[in-house]
Motif scaffolding. Structure first.
Motif, mmCIF file in Angstrom:
data_model
loop_
_atom_site.group_PDB
_atom_site.id
_atom_site.type_symbol
_atom_site.label_atom_id
_atom_site.label_comp_id
_atom_site.label_asym_id
_atom_site.label_seq_id
_atom_site.Cartn_x
_atom_site.Cartn_y
_atom_site.Cartn_z
ATOM 1 N N TYR A 120 -2.940 -5.503 22.872
ATOM 2 C CA TYR A 120 -3.282 -5.894 24.266
ATOM 3 C C TYR A 120 -5.207 -5.838 24.243
ATOM 4 O O TYR A 120 -5.496 -5.144 22.849
ATOM 5 C CB TYR A 120 -3.282 -4.521 24.620
ATOM 6 C CG TYR A 120 -2.230 -3.575 25.126
ATOM 7 C CD1 TYR A 120 -1.299 -3.716 26.087
ATOM 8 C CD2 TYR A 120 -1.595 -2.977 24.102
ATOM 9 C CE1 TYR A 120 0.159 -3.448 26.215
ATOM 10 C CE2 TYR A 120 0.360 -2.717 23.933
ATOM 11 C CZ TYR A 120 0.738 -2.980 25.667
ATOM 12 O OH TYR A 120 1.604 -3.138 26.228
ATOM 13 N N PHE A 121 -5.225 -6.865 25.037
ATOM 14 C CA PHE A 121 -6.696 -7.279 24.623
ATOM 15 C C PHE A 121 -7.832 -6.364 25.727
ATOM 16 O O PHE A 121 -7.450 -6.764 27.404
ATOM 17 C CB PHE A 121 -7.400 -8.464 24.793
ATOM 18 C CG PHE A 121 -6.844 -8.982 23.361
ATOM 19 C CD1 PHE A 121 -7.222 -9.035 21.733
ATOM 20 C CD2 PHE A 121 -5.401 -9.398 23.460
ATOM 21 C CE1 PHE A 121 -6.656 -9.755 20.368
ATOM 22 C CE2 PHE A 121 -4.826 -9.672 22.408
ATOM 23 C CZ PHE A 121 -5.290 -10.071 20.688
ATOM 24 N N GLN A 122 -9.118 -6.012 25.583
ATOM 25 C CA GLN A 122 -10.210 -5.702 26.262
ATOM 26 C C GLN A 122 -11.591 -5.779 25.955
ATOM 27 O O GLN A 122 -11.520 -6.070 24.642
ATOM 28 C CB GLN A 122 -9.921 -4.160 26.468
ATOM 29 C CG GLN A 122 -8.599 -3.944 27.722
ATOM 30 C CD GLN A 122 -8.545 -2.387 27.778
ATOM 31 O OE1 GLN A 122 -9.319 -1.453 26.922
ATOM 32 N NE2 GLN A 122 -8.187 -2.218 28.976
ATOM 33 N N LYS A 123 -12.985 -6.086 26.920
ATOM 34 C CA LYS A 123 -14.012 -5.982 26.780
ATOM 35 C C LYS A 123 -14.071 -4.939 26.438
ATOM 36 O O LYS A 123 -13.802 -4.078 27.350
ATOM 37 C CB LYS A 123 -13.918 -6.889 27.440
ATOM 38 C CG LYS A 123 -14.347 -8.426 27.458
ATOM 39 C CD LYS A 123 -14.771 -9.246 28.485
ATOM 40 C CE LYS A 123 -14.925 -10.958 28.859
ATOM 41 N NZ LYS A 123 -15.092 -11.909 29.174
ATOM 42 N N ASP A 124 -15.251 -4.621 25.773
ATOM 43 C CA ASP A 124 -16.369 -3.559 25.847
ATOM 44 C C ASP A 124 -17.334 -3.814 26.034
ATOM 45 O O ASP A 124 -17.547 -4.424 26.830
ATOM 46 C CB ASP A 124 -15.149 -3.177 24.000
ATOM 47 C CG ASP A 124 -16.652 -3.839 23.064
ATOM 48 O OD1 ASP A 124 -17.989 -5.219 23.789
ATOM 49 O OD2 ASP A 124 -16.991 -4.042 21.876
ATOM 50 N N ASP B 124 2.596 6.804 22.358
ATOM 51 C CA ASP B 124 1.114 6.619 22.207
ATOM 52 C C ASP B 124 0.458 7.008 23.141
ATOM 53 O O ASP B 124 -0.597 6.015 24.135
ATOM 54 C CB ASP B 124 1.436 4.771 22.110
ATOM 55 C CG ASP B 124 0.146 4.671 20.898
ATOM 56 O OD1 ASP B 124 -1.094 5.001 20.780
ATOM 57 O OD2 ASP B 124 0.120 3.465 20.361
ATOM 58 N N MET B 125 -0.461 8.418 23.401
ATOM 59 C CA MET B 125 -1.455 8.651 24.194
ATOM 60 C C MET B 125 -2.711 8.086 24.206
ATOM 61 O O MET B 125 -3.053 7.541 24.911
ATOM 62 C CB MET B 125 -1.475 9.782 24.375
ATOM 63 C CG MET B 125 -0.073 10.266 24.888
ATOM 64 S SD MET B 125 1.212 9.910 25.818
ATOM 65 C CE MET B 125 -0.095 9.891 27.541
ATOM 66 N N ASP B 126 -3.015 7.547 22.851
ATOM 67 C CA ASP B 126 -4.561 6.713 22.365
ATOM 68 C C ASP B 126 -4.757 6.344 23.104
ATOM 69 O O ASP B 126 -5.627 5.510 23.453
ATOM 70 C CB ASP B 126 -4.716 7.718 20.858
ATOM 71 C CG ASP B 126 -4.745 8.967 19.924
ATOM 72 O OD1 ASP B 126 -5.224 9.785 21.167
ATOM 73 O OD2 ASP B 126 -4.740 9.075 18.821
ATOM 74 N N LEU B 127 -3.909 5.235 22.453
ATOM 75 C CA LEU B 127 -3.376 3.328 23.393
ATOM 76 C C LEU B 127 -3.475 3.854 23.996
ATOM 77 O O LEU B 127 -4.650 2.969 25.408
ATOM 78 C CB LEU B 127 -2.734 3.033 22.316
ATOM 79 C CG LEU B 127 -2.653 1.396 23.282
ATOM 80 C CD1 LEU B 127 -3.740 0.724 22.440
ATOM 81 C CD2 LEU B 127 -1.147 0.541 22.387
ATOM 82 N N LEU B 128 -2.710 4.627 25.426
ATOM 83 C CA LEU B 128 -3.177 5.091 26.883
ATOM 84 C C LEU B 128 -4.067 4.923 27.211
ATOM 85 O O LEU B 128 -4.549 4.561 28.261
ATOM 86 C CB LEU B 128 -1.803 5.691 27.070
ATOM 87 C CG LEU B 128 -0.604 4.869 27.537
ATOM 88 C CD1 LEU B 128 0.649 6.529 27.441
ATOM 89 C CD2 LEU B 128 -0.462 4.220 28.357
ATOM 90 N N LYS B 129 -4.882 5.636 26.590
ATOM 91 C CA LYS B 129 -5.998 5.768 27.052
ATOM 92 C C LYS B 129 -7.794 5.056 27.429
ATOM 93 O O LYS B 129 -7.737 4.907 27.920
ATOM 94 C CB LYS B 129 -6.623 7.607 26.494
ATOM 95 C CG LYS B 129 -8.198 7.700 27.308
ATOM 96 C CD LYS B 129 -8.761 9.261 26.275
ATOM 97 C CE LYS B 129 -10.127 9.483 26.292
ATOM 98 N NZ LYS B 129 -10.819 11.055 25.296
ATOM 99 N N ARG B 130 -6.773 4.602 25.507
ATOM 100 C CA ARG B 130 -8.491 3.126 25.570
ATOM 101 C C ARG B 130 -8.136 2.260 26.842
ATOM 102 O O ARG B 130 -8.805 1.292 27.062
ATOM 103 C CB ARG B 130 -7.960 3.281 24.495
ATOM 104 C CG ARG B 130 -8.225 3.883 22.729
ATOM 105 C CD ARG B 130 -8.654 2.919 22.033
ATOM 106 N NE ARG B 130 -7.789 2.392 21.522
ATOM 107 C CZ ARG B 130 -6.296 2.586 20.656
ATOM 108 N NH1 ARG B 130 -6.569 4.064 20.308
ATOM 109 N NH2 ARG B 130 -5.401 1.877 20.752
ATOM 110 N N LEU B 131 -6.693 1.931 26.939
ATOM 111 C CA LEU B 131 -6.817 1.007 28.120
ATOM 112 C C LEU B 131 -6.993 1.304 29.612
ATOM 113 O O LEU B 131 -7.399 0.163 30.347
ATOM 114 C CB LEU B 131 -4.688 0.740 27.495
ATOM 115 C CG LEU B 131 -4.367 -0.200 26.640
ATOM 116 C CD1 LEU B 131 -2.885 -0.662 27.318
ATOM 117 C CD2 LEU B 131 -5.745 -1.876 26.156
#
Length: 444
Positions: free
Chosen positions: A312-316, A423-430
């Protein structure tokens, strides 16, 4: 953060037909602003106002006449102000296009998306959810529901309104190409993610890129028996896939085994044929007029199970591509796909690498780091070739030589696998990071 005060009556002292905006003397002094006229920007809308100094206002408060704006700007929300070149930019104003049709923009759907706004305090401004068909190009407004951060229950969390074209738009669906292009033009390319593209588009975009083509399986369109024959001759295994695929449906794996060809479909059904012409006849009977591609197969079998990885990749907020997390997916025995319906095992990407390749923690980290690095190079190259993206998932295979192969780029990915892993931490980030990028695009 600043606050807006609306005055229902005409502000005293108007000497022109222009609407009036009042600013505090401290804000005007700090930004070296003189009374006169000033441009005010809300989202993509720009208006000219007469500027007055109001000694009673505190620094971070502005006053406007209620009827001076042709759209809704909720006064109770916290905004930021940027002043540059005689333009006062107030925002951010960010739209999230969640569905195609207004009728599908239900309260239930809004509530399903509330976790996207968990970091509202870091973003601020006007964040609203809308549908693709609610975009009015003639008035340059969009109808939707804005997020109320002060709500105490679900009923008051969403407020309907008509808003200006925003500073930036985040979307998770495909819009008609003409509408997509017009939006990009109006918002100066501040709309992401742009429309989806196929595995064939991916190959065609980067097959001439010497740095990336070696990490992409060779791919051609299935146009004739000749194309199929060449691919089967060149590669031990090939996959025949819909150009526009979904959840692995319609995928066939073809292998030459001794003196016959085997074909396995996405339901694990296997058939055997003596010649490539028989294979072609069988496939074309099923495919009909649908567009299909033929793709080089990459050996990934682990105990007779296919293994792939989703990254999973996102721009910050600094416009940098960041790998937010990784997932290893082990398919059921004999399956040619690894979607959730036919997965035997899910694990964190690092753990999956350790299991599949029997490597130490240190070596597994090296493999994962190299895989992430290749993927980031592709992410960085996307915008110049295929559109504007800021939230995508890459499906990757790591072969027996520990080399990564990028199979597909998804900008409409789901999160069921992550929920299955809890994986709730990753879900929140996404969910929340795209709004950090959107705010940065907006100029705040």
């Amino acid at each position: 953060m600043m606050k807006i005060i609306y005055k229902n009556n005409r502000i005293e002292g108007r000497k022109s037909e222009l609407p009036i905006i009042e600013l505090s003397s401290s804000f005007m002094k700090k930004n070296i602003i003189n009374e006169g006229t000033i441009n005010v920007k809300f989202g993509n809308w720009l208006g000219t106002f007469t500027l007055k100094k109001n000694e009673q206002l505190t620094e971070n408060v502005i006053a406007l006449e209620k009827k001076s704006l042709p759209f809704d700007i909720p006064a109770h929300l916290p905004y930021e102000m940027n002043y540059k070149g005689n333009t006062l930019h107030i925002g951010p104003i960010i739209a999230f296009i969640a569905v195609k049709k207004t009728r599908n923009l239900t309260h239930k759907l809004l509530e399903q998306n509330k976790d996207r706004f968990e970091d509202y305090k870091e973003i601020g401004g006007l964040l609203f959810v809308c549908s693709g068909d609610a975009i009015d190009f003639s008035k340059e407004t969009i109808e939707g529901y804005y997020y109320n951060p002060n709500a105490t229950d679900a009923l008051t969390r969403w407020k309907k309104g008509t808003f200006p074209f925003p500073d930036s738009i985040f979307k998770k669906l495909t819009l008609p190409m003409e509408k997509e292009r017009e939006l990009q033009k109006k918002l100066e390319n501040k709309v992401f993610n742009t429309n989806r593209f196929s595995k064939l588009d991916l190959w065609r975009a980067f097959s001439s890129n010497n740095n990336l083509r070696n990490y992409l399986p060779y791919t051609i369109e299935y146009e004739s028996i000749g194309a199929l024959s060449r691919m089967v001759q060149n590669f031990e295994t090939v996959y025949v896939k819909p150009v526009i695929g979904l959840k692995g449906i319609g995928i066939f794996m073809i292998k030459y085994e001794e003196d016959y060809f085997s074909i396995t479909n996405h339901e694990k059904e296997k058939k055997y044929f003596k010649s490539i012409s028989e294979v072609d006849l069988y496939l074309t009977t099923i495919i009909g007029n649908e567009r299909y591609l033929i793709q080089q197969g990459i050996p990934t079998i682990h105990k007779n199970k296919h293994v792939d990885f989703r990254l999973y990749f996102q721009k910050d907020k600094y416009h940098r591509w960041v790998c937010q997390g990784t997932l290893g997916r082990v398919g059921q025995e004999g399956s040619v796909i690894t979607n959730l319906q036919q997965i035997a095992h899910l694990a964190d990407g690092l753990k999956a690498i350790k299991i599949v390749f029997h490597e130490s923690e240190e070596e597994a980290k090296r493999i994962l780091y190299e895989t992430i690095n290749v993927c980031i190079h592709l992410c960085q190259a996307l915008q110049g070739k295929l559109g504007h993206y800021g939230d995508i998932a890459l499906d990757v295979i790591i072969d027996q030589h520990q080399k990564p192969w990028i199979l597909e780029v998804n900008n409409g990915y789901g999160t069921k696998s992550l929920r299955a892993l809890n994986d709730m931490d990753l879900l929140k980030r996404l969910k929340t990071t795209p709004f950090q990028y959107a705010k940065s695009l907006a100029g705040f």
